[in-house]
Design an enzyme around this catalytic site. Structure first.
Site, short mmCIF file in Angstrom:
data_model
loop_
_atom_site.label_atom_id
_atom_site.label_comp_id
_atom_site.label_asym_id
_atom_site.label_seq_id
_atom_site.Cartn_x
_atom_site.Cartn_y
_atom_site.Cartn_z
N ASP A 81 -7.04 4.41 -4.39
CA ASP A 81 -7.69 4.27 -3.09
C ASP A 81 -8.29 5.67 -2.82
O ASP A 81 -8.55 6.41 -3.79
CB ASP A 81 -6.67 3.84 -2.01
CG ASP A 81 -7.34 3.35 -0.73
OD1 ASP A 81 -7.77 2.19 -0.69
OD2 ASP A 81 -7.47 4.14 0.23
N LYS A 100 0.86 -1.19 0.00
CA LYS A 100 0.00 0.00 0.00
C LYS A 100 0.89 1.23 0.00
O LYS A 100 2.03 1.17 0.46
CB LYS A 100 -0.86 0.02 1.27
CG LYS A 100 -2.08 0.90 1.15
CD LYS A 100 -3.21 0.17 0.50
CE LYS A 100 -4.40 1.06 0.21
NZ LYS A 100 -5.56 0.26 -0.21
P1 NDP Z 1 -12.92 7.93 -2.65
O1 NDP Z 1 -11.84 8.92 -2.46
O2 NDP Z 1 -13.50 7.70 -4.00
O3 NDP Z 1 -14.13 8.24 -1.66
C1 NDP Z 1 -13.94 8.31 -0.29
C2 NDP Z 1 -15.26 8.67 0.38
O4 NDP Z 1 -15.11 8.50 1.79
C3 NDP Z 1 -15.66 10.11 0.17
O5 NDP Z 1 -17.05 10.22 0.22
C4 NDP Z 1 -15.01 10.79 1.38
O6 NDP Z 1 -15.63 12.00 1.75
C5 NDP Z 1 -15.22 9.76 2.45
N1 NDP Z 1 -14.14 9.90 3.45
C6 NDP Z 1 -12.82 9.80 3.23
N2 NDP Z 1 -12.12 10.03 4.36
C7 NDP Z 1 -13.03 10.28 5.29
C8 NDP Z 1 -12.94 10.60 6.65
N3 NDP Z 1 -11.74 10.72 7.30
N4 NDP Z 1 -14.11 10.79 7.33
C9 NDP Z 1 -15.31 10.66 6.69
N5 NDP Z 1 -15.45 10.38 5.38
C10 NDP Z 1 -14.33 10.19 4.70
O7 NDP Z 1 -12.32 6.56 -2.06
P2 NDP Z 1 -12.83 5.06 -2.30
O8 NDP Z 1 -14.30 5.02 -2.46
O9 NDP Z 1 -11.95 4.45 -3.31
O10 NDP Z 1 -12.42 4.38 -0.89
C11 NDP Z 1 -13.35 4.26 0.18
C12 NDP Z 1 -12.87 3.15 1.12
O11 NDP Z 1 -12.85 1.91 0.40
C13 NDP Z 1 -11.47 3.30 1.70
O12 NDP Z 1 -11.44 2.72 2.98
C14 NDP Z 1 -10.61 2.46 0.76
O13 NDP Z 1 -9.43 2.03 1.38
C15 NDP Z 1 -11.56 1.31 0.51
N6 NDP Z 1 -11.32 0.50 -0.69
C16 NDP Z 1 -11.22 1.06 -1.92
C17 NDP Z 1 -11.04 0.27 -3.04
C18 NDP Z 1 -10.98 0.84 -4.42
O14 NDP Z 1 -10.88 0.05 -5.36
N7 NDP Z 1 -11.09 2.14 -4.62
C19 NDP Z 1 -10.88 -1.19 -2.91
C20 NDP Z 1 -11.09 -1.69 -1.58
C21 NDP Z 1 -11.28 -0.85 -0.52
P3 NDP Z 1 -14.86 13.41 1.45
O15 NDP Z 1 -15.07 13.65 -0.02
O16 NDP Z 1 -15.59 14.38 2.31
O17 NDP Z 1 -13.44 13.22 1.84
O1 2IT Z 2 -7.93 -1.47 -0.68
C1 2IT Z 2 -7.89 -1.97 -1.83
O2 2IT Z 2 -8.01 -3.18 -2.02
C2 2IT Z 2 -7.69 -1.06 -2.97
N1 2IT Z 2 -7.61 0.15 -2.76
C3 2IT Z 2 -7.54 -1.61 -4.36
C4 2IT Z 2 -6.14 -2.08 -4.59
C5 2IT Z 2 -5.83 -2.51 -6.00
O3 2IT Z 2 -4.64 -2.79 -6.22
O4 2IT Z 2 -6.70 -2.56 -6.86
#
Ligand code: NDP
Ligand code: 2IT
Length: 449
Positions: A169, A129
């Protein structure tokens, strides 16, 4: 409270001592070690040759300066990270997070979780990561581009399709991956498509990668519901966040007949009892990059925006925390249980505090931990690597079919492993043990490295 096996206690003590102050990393390690007692009772050889100690120590940790020039001509300095945690099953694989809260402990917790998650996919990917404390909010296109270029200027020397393959992420989506790939290609003079995933379709991306995490998490919850003869049809759901994971969770729940009535960002949450208008959320979040409060302003009448507060006070049947770590506390879990929640699936990484997980499991709520439930994103990244390696490009249908099969398999593996180790229905234990056994078997084969 689950107890750590006494053989594992000194290992945990050393992790806590050596990584002082890294609270999220401690939390992630404690949860896994709580599960491993049952493995070493049955298969004591997995505790030999300091295997578990080695698993808790990253293979490599890179921290670097990221200087860039803002639109006012001022030099800004951020810190960049890449933790290459474990490469027993394949090249390091895991996202990059750009958020002001990023520090080494957070990247280590995410990298540690990624080892087991990636193992559960059954695909050849190790765990890593990275990210930066750069805050993209309010930054211009030009500033984001220059930041990404500076970040990649250092990171590129540590990457490669057989070495380390980052993706997105929080704060890193298609736009940022484009800038990062462009700079990698320019610096190395190699069109090495398999070095990053989450790419645009015209330059080696995979269909369904954008949707994969949210779609996959919904498939996982659907499998959990099916074990109790239930499904999504007509069920009220709450999904926190409004980013990549949340948006495509909402989309798939709707396809399954569920009604998502609330979502959020870090400022507050919206409730729309008639079902969230996803096109409006996509326009606000993906195109305009505005706050979710705009939803209520644009939609009017029946929609409420609540600044601050907890989205988990909204009564629902299914909750899918999809924003960030520790966003759902024990108090939130008690509110959800009181309101009759039947299933919780973690779209985010470690969004439920340990207290919250205990509340759900104690109340008999179906609980899908992030390392299993949100593995669809990284699994589809591995499918993107497969397409890049064979210079092929699959249809959306074929890719989504593969994703659905992988999620079913992860669900069944977790359920069967929990059963085998005497804790039927405990997906946390099942995920930790099933992921661990794959990594441990490969590490054992390699000897002490
Ligand atoms: P994005 O940046 O697309 O969206 C993040 C969302 O979460 C936004 O709505 C943001 O609000 C909110 N958020 C972020 N930080 C905080 C915080 N400290 N407090 C409250 N709300 C918060 O990210 P993703 O959707 O990609 O990721 C969301 C989660 O999913 C994370 O935990 C990530 O690690 C996990 N994840 C992502 C994957 C991927 O493929 N993208 C795969 C697996 C897991 P704001 O705009 O106000 O910051
Ligand atoms: O938390 C996760 O699994 C991700 N942000 C996606 C990682 C990836 O390599 O697609």
């Amino acid at each position: 409270m689950t107890k750590i096996d006494e053989k594992l206690e000194p290992i945990l003590a050393e992790v806590l001592r050596r990584n002082a102050g890294e609270t999220e990393f401690h939390q992630a390690v404690i949860e896994v070690l709580e599960s491993l007692g049952r493995v070493i009772a049955k298969k004591p050889y997995y505790a030999d040759h300091a295997l578990i100690e080695r698993l808790c120590e990253p293979e490599r940790q890179i921290i670097f300066r990221v200087p860039w020039v803002d639109d006012q001509g001022q030099v800004q300095i951020n810190r960049g990270f890449r933790v290459q945690f474990n490469s027993a099953l394949g090249p390091y694989k895991g996202g990059l997070r750009f958020h002001p809260s990023v520090n080494l402990g957070i990247i280590k917790f995410l990298g540690f979780e990624q080892i087991f998650k990636n193992a559960l996919t059954g695909l050849p990917i190790g765990g890593g990561k990275g990210g930066s404390d750069f805050n993209p909010r309010g930054r211009s296109e030009g500033e984001v581009m220059r930041f990404c270029q500076s970040f990649m200027t250092e990171l590129q020397r540590h990457l490669g399709e057989y070495t380390d393959v980052p993706a997105g992420d929080i704060g890193v989506g298609g736009r940022e991956i484009g800038y990062l790939f462009g700079q990698f290609k320019r610096l190395t003079n190699r069109y090495e498509a398999g070095v990053l995933t989450g790419k645009g379709l015209v330059y080696g991306g995979s269909r369904a990668r954008t949707e994969a995490t949210g779609f996959g998490a919904t498939y996982f919850v659907s499998s959990m519901l099916a074990t109790k003869g239930m499904d999504f049809d007509g069920r009220k759901c709450v999904v926190s966040g409004s980013g990549n994971v949340a948006i495509y969770t909402i989309e798939k729940i709707r396809q399954f007949g569920g009604i998502v009535i609330a979502c959020s960002d870090s400022n507050g949450y919206i409730v729309d009892e008639s079902g969230i208008d996803l096109d409006l959320v996509k326009e606000i979040k993906e195109i305009r990059r505005e706050r979710i409060s705009q939803y209520a302003r644009r939609k009017g009448n029946d929609t409420h925006y609540i600044e601050g507060g907890s989205i988990w006070d909204v009564p629902c049947d299914v909750a899918m925390p999809s924003a960030t770590q520790n966003e759902l506390t024990g108090k939130d879990a008690r509110a959800l249980v009181k309101n009759g929640v039947v299933a919780v699936g973690e779209g985010a990484n470690m969004p439920c505090t340990p207290d919250a997980v205990r509340e759900f499991q104690g109340a008999g709520v179906l609980f899908g931990p992030g390392k299993a439930a949100n593995a669809g994103g990284v699994a589809t990244s591995a499918l993107e690597m497969q397409q890049n390696a064979s210079r092929d490009s699959w249809s959306f249908e074929k890719t989504e079919e593969r994703l659905a099969a992988i999620m079913r398999n992860i669900h069944d593996t977790c359920a069967e492993t929990a059963e085998e180790y005497g804790a039927p229905g405990d997906y946390v234990l099942g995920a930790n043990i099933a992921g661990f056994e794959r990594v441990a078997a490969a590490m054992t084969a390699f000897g002490v490295i």
